[in-house]
Write a protein that holds these residues in place. Structure first.
Motif, PDB file in Angstrom:
ATOM      1  N   ASP A 214       0.868  -1.183   0.000  1.00 54.69           N
ATOM      2  CA  ASP A 214       0.000   0.000   0.000  1.00 54.69           C
ATOM      3  C   ASP A 214       0.902   1.230   0.000  1.00 54.69           C
ATOM      4  N   ARG A 216       0.042   4.364  -0.415  1.00 51.64           N
ATOM      5  CA  ARG A 216      -0.609   5.634  -0.104  1.00 51.64           C
ATOM      6  C   ARG A 216       0.102   6.396   1.006  1.00 51.64           C
ATOM      7  N   ASP A 217       0.840   5.671   1.859  1.00 52.06           N
ATOM      8  CA  ASP A 217       1.593   6.322   2.921  1.00 52.06           C
ATOM      9  C   ASP A 217       2.926   6.870   2.419  1.00 52.06           C
ATOM     10  N   ALA A 370      -4.630   2.970   5.470  1.00 51.88           N
ATOM     11  CA  ALA A 370      -5.451   1.759   5.474  1.00 51.88           C
ATOM     12  C   ALA A 370      -6.211   1.588   6.778  1.00 51.88           C
ATOM     13  N   ASP A 371      -5.695   2.136   7.872  1.00 51.61           N
ATOM     14  CA  ASP A 371      -6.388   2.014   9.158  1.00 51.61           C
ATOM     15  C   ASP A 371      -7.753   2.712   9.134  1.00 51.61           C
ATOM     16  N   GLU A 373      -9.825   2.450   6.885  1.00 48.16           N
ATOM     17  CA  GLU A 373     -10.760   1.563   6.207  1.00 48.16           C
ATOM     18  C   GLU A 373     -11.137   0.344   7.037  1.00 48.16           C
ATOM     19  N   ASN A 374     -10.565   0.264   8.243  1.00 47.03           N
ATOM     20  CA  ASN A 374     -10.887  -0.842   9.122  1.00 47.03           C
ATOM     21  C   ASN A 374     -12.197  -0.548   9.845  1.00 47.03           C
ATOM     22  N   GLY A 378     -11.483   2.447  12.177  1.00 45.08           N
ATOM     23  CA  GLY A 378     -11.400   3.532  11.198  1.00 45.08           C
ATOM     24  C   GLY A 378     -12.015   4.833  11.658  1.00 45.08           C
ATOM     25  N   GLU A 394      -8.332  12.427   8.021  1.00 46.39           N
ATOM     26  CA  GLU A 394      -7.583  11.858   6.891  1.00 46.39           C
ATOM     27  C   GLU A 394      -6.703  12.906   6.236  1.00 46.39           C
TER      28      GLU A 394
END
Length: 458
Positions: A214, A216-217, A370-371, A373-374, A378, A394
């Motif tokens: 991932d 995105r980070d 991603a956290d 989306e948990n 989230g 976000e």
């Protein structure tokens, strides 16, 4: 001009590329190096013009040309940028040594890479061995790249070149002496062009590209990454027509010093943009944290603004005060280029420190995107990562990840070192700045102010 697809196909030429102990058989599809290959291919497509010439391959003829080239270089990939530097290095060196035979070879090679839209990387820094000893006095004579055999049609070279950005991704390696050579060190006074896929060339790569699925980070290094090559010349044959210096020790220093001007101009240009980016991130995160009006925060950002303005001013002065070579090529001013590069690089760590101080510890500890989306955590992560005045959690997290990626992770570490070392390190810029500064004029101004006669003894 090549398309991106044609560039990708050109890499399937038998080159010997290695990464983390393994030979790379398919460079475009490599899980780590492949992203840098894609960046080069995208640049080929972006610049493509059927029947034309890449705008990065041409020679600047005025200050306006030099200035217009900079945005293109910033949009281009690292290898395209280095190709432009390589071409200008060769043109600079050819003009300075004044050897008609070598000037013709330089002209032929430049025409060759321009007409085929090839990518060239400069190979300058040697392994060096014991750095207190000259090339000819090393325990291992191969510590500096040298000619080990001369044949009727060319020479055989052996050695290694370090810190070669994008070496594995280009088509040609431009080998240049790393320093001035003395009489008796003729074999080390070699400058030549070597195809990346030539027999005996081996390139060992390192990379700061993200290793995470991932990405995105890692919003910056995912896009802006380029492998560093450790280039080994294991008895590589070089035809005579590809040598632009062979044994003339008196010219080795010219080749060694010619890349510096163009590397430092490029470094200064990037430092100017980076300084603005740091200011932008500092202001954005201060606003998100609700601290933008705090006096100590405003003071730090003001200092960052002044730094960014001075670096930009040095770049403008370097271009506006350009000089011209015998072939009409425009060259940035040595004084402003070197002084600006030195100031920008020497102060970079202080500006990053301000940014980290303003941003806070979440630069390192913000949860992953991603956290969010948990299903279990989230909404809680978003709630507690929210900032001032309704700033979304976000949004604030993405700022933290961008700051970390740019300044406090693998890419940030690469930036810290290369901003200092690119173009020969801070000491080299101090030397050249002093050389081109009007020190005698400054002394005379001081003498006049003190009322001391010019011919007074001291």
């Amino acid at each position: 001009m090549m398309t991106g697809a044609e560039y990708l196909a050109s890499l399937d030429d038998g080159r010997s590329i290695f990464f983390e102990g393994e030979r790379v058989e398919d460079l475009p599809r490599h899980p780590i190096l492949g992203s840098a290959v894609d960046a080069v291919a995208r640049c080929y497509d972006r610049l493509h013009s059927p029947g034309g010439q890449s705008p990065l391959m041409g020679i600047a003829r005025s200050a306006a040309d030099l200035k217009a080239r900079l945005p293109l270089l910033h949009e281009a990939d690292m290898v395209a940028h280095v190709t432009y530097q390589s071409i200008m290095t060769l043109k600079t060196a050819a003009g300075r040594i004044g050897d008609k035979r070598y000037a013709e070879r330089v002209g032929c090679f430049v025409d060759y890479v321009q007409s085929r839209d090839l990518r060239v990387t400069e190979c300058i820094t040697d392994a060096k061995g014991d750095r207190s000893l000259a090339p000819g006095k090393q325990k291992d004579p191969d510590s500096y790249t040298r000619v080990v055999e001369r044949k009727a049609g060319g020479v055989v070279i052996r050695g290694a070149k370090l810190h070669i950005s994008g070496a594995a991704l280009g088509h040609e390696l431009m080998v240049i002496p790393t320093k001035a050579m003395k009489p008796g060190e003729d074999d080390y006074a070699i400058a030549c062009a070597v195809p990346v896929n030539a027999a005996g060339v081996k390139i060992v790569n390192t990379s700061y590209a993200p290793r995470h699925k991932d990405t995105r980070d890692f919003p910056i290094s995912t896009i802006h990454n380029c492998p560093e090559g450790f280039v080994i010349f294991d008895d590589v044959f070089v035809p005579n027509e590809r040598s632009v210096l062979d044994g003339e020790v008196q010219h080795a220093a010219v080749f060694a010093h010619s890349p510096g001007l163009w590397e430092r101009l490029g470094g200064l240009s990037f430092l100017a943009d980076e300084a603005d980016q740091l200011v932008g991130f500092a202001q954005l995160i201060a606003e998100a944290n609700g601290l933008a009006r705090e006096s100590h925060i405003k003071e730090k950002i003001s200092e960052m603004i002044i730094h960014a303005t001075l670096v930009r001013a040095a770049l403008e002065a370097a271009i506006s005060n350009c000089s011209f070579g015998p072939d009409g090529a425009a060259y940035p001013d040595e004084l402003y280029t070197n002084a600006g590069k030195y100031h920008g690089a020497a102060s970079y760590h202080q500006m990053v420190r301000h940014l980290h101080d303003i941003a806070g510890g979440s630069v390192l500890t913000a949860p992953a995107i991603a956290d969010l989306e948990n299903n279990e955590i989230g909404s809680l992560v978003r709630k507690y990562m929210a900032g001032a005045n309704g700033v979304d959690g976000e949004y604030r997290m993405r700022l933290f990840h961008a700051i970390r990626d740019l300044t406090a992770d693998a890419y940030g570490g690469w930036k810290f070192v290369t901003n200092i070392q690119a173009g020969g390190g801070l000491y080299a810029q101090r030397i050249v700045t002093r050389k081109h500064y009007d020190l005698e004029g400054a002394k005379q101004k001081a003498l006049r102010l003190a009322g001391i006669a010019k011919d007074a003894t001291h």
